[in-house]
Design an enzyme around this catalytic site. Structure first.
Site, PDB file in Angstrom:
ATOM      1  N   SER A 112       0.937  -1.293  -0.023  1.00 52.32           N
ATOM      2  CA  SER A 112      -0.243   0.000  -0.051  1.00 52.32           C
ATOM      3  C   SER A 112       0.741   1.145   0.181  1.00 52.32           C
ATOM      4  O   SER A 112       2.026   1.128   0.530  1.00 52.32           O
ATOM      5  CB  SER A 112      -1.215   0.109   1.231  1.00 52.32           C
ATOM      6  OG  SER A 112      -1.557   1.300   1.517  1.00 52.32           O
ATOM      7  N   TYR A 140      -2.266  -0.088  10.452  1.00 52.20           N
ATOM      8  CA  TYR A 140      -2.242  -0.470   8.752  1.00 52.20           C
ATOM      9  C   TYR A 140      -1.041  -0.180   8.192  1.00 52.20           C
ATOM     10  O   TYR A 140      -0.380  -0.759   7.439  1.00 52.20           O
ATOM     11  CB  TYR A 140      -3.320   0.151   8.204  1.00 52.20           C
ATOM     12  CG  TYR A 140      -3.632  -0.378   6.837  1.00 52.20           C
ATOM     13  CD1 TYR A 140      -4.077  -1.639   6.544  1.00 52.20           C
ATOM     14  CD2 TYR A 140      -3.493   0.434   5.806  1.00 52.20           C
ATOM     15  CE1 TYR A 140      -4.276  -2.223   5.208  1.00 52.20           C
ATOM     16  CE2 TYR A 140      -3.426   0.044   4.434  1.00 52.20           C
ATOM     17  CZ  TYR A 140      -3.860  -1.088   4.150  1.00 52.20           C
ATOM     18  OH  TYR A 140      -4.243  -1.587   2.898  1.00 52.20           O
TER      19      TYR A 140
END
Length: 281
Positions: free
Chosen positions: A164, A177
């Site tokens: 990501s 995250y």
């Protein structure tokens, strides 16, 4: 043609988290190139539905299987079913991942210590961190242990991890995250070196901002569907001025798992509309 994806036809790919928005798009794109797909997901009903839809659309063999990426026995059982249905595995795509509201702060920064304290980092539930780290990192590690062994023993194949943009530029509010995806980048590089002489390549793709089931609660208003202030901030910092379409990940994924990238290993490619290139000014 030499420079085509024709050589991928009838290869077998395993995709974890395959019933998600991004997973479904990647699986469909690979199947359209003739890659036989095994869709693994903790939600068996969703995995089967995605597999049936892809097979009907592309004509390529595709199976949907229940699998818990945090349970090695579950992964081993899934591998046996993949072999029975499609044959030996050539490609592993680690797509399982996600975030949790329990690991998300309510404020971006602490302005007033007393007022913001509970809504800040200090108010987070550590169990939320555990869940996010396990799903993103261990959920990549364990499938690689199970399916990667087969690839290494065969002396060929490709592993593609889904990272990501948070791994490069951690966003406010989602520390778990961001850190977990950063670990995916490091693991991708480490494993690529470890496997470099075996014939197995290891790379990753780092999506920018795509609307998914995991981030929709942060980026759009549930009642109106309009962008939240956070969503607007993201668009303002993405030079292309929009969210990505999940189909726009397919080309990069196809390249990385194909023979066109035979000398490519240990890299993470952003697919982010220019987000990583923009300094905000």
């Amino acid at each position: 043609m030499k420079y085509s994806f024709e050589h991928l036809k009838n290869k077998v790919a395993v995709l974890t988290g395959g019933a998600g928005v991004i997973g479904t798009a990647i699986a469909t794109g690979l199947a359209e190139s003739g890659i036989k797909m095994a869709i693994l997901d903790i939600n068996e009903e969703a995995a089967v539905k995605v597999a049936e839809d892809i097979k009907a659309k592309t004509g390529t063999d595709c199976v949907g299987l229940a699998c818990n990426v945090l349970d090695k026995d579950s992964l081993i059982q899934a591998k046996e079913k993949v072999h029975a249905a499609l044959g030996p595995v050539d490609i592993l795509i680690n797509g399982a991942g996600g975030n949790s509201p329990k690991a998300t702060t309510k404020v971006e920064t602490i302005v007033d210590v007393e007022k913001d304290f509970q809504d800040s980092f200090f108010g987070l539930d550590s169990s939320g961190f555990d869940w996010v780290f396990d799903l993103n990192f261990k959920g990549t590690l364990l499938p690689t242990m199970v399916f990667g062994e087969e690839l290494v023993r065969s002396g060929k194949g490709s592993i593609l991890n889904v990272s990501s943009m948070n791994s490069y530029r951690p966003l406010t509010k989602i520390p778990a995250y961001s850190a977990a995806k950063s670990s995916i980048n490091n693991f991708t590089q480490w494993l690529s070196v470890h496997f470099a002489k075996t014939g197995v390549r290891v790379n990753a793709v780092a999506p920018g901002f795509f609307l998914t089931n995991q981030n929709r609660f942060l980026l759009t208003d549930k009642e109106t569907g309009e962008m939240t202030p956070r969503g607007k901030k993201i668009i303002d910092n993405t030079p292309m001025g929009r969210y990505g379409e999940v189909d726009e990940l397919i080309g990069t994924c196809l390249y990385l798992v194909s023979d066109l990238a035979q000398f490519v290993t240990g890299i993470v490619i952003p697919v982010d509309g220019g987000y990583s290139a923009f300094g905000g000014v």
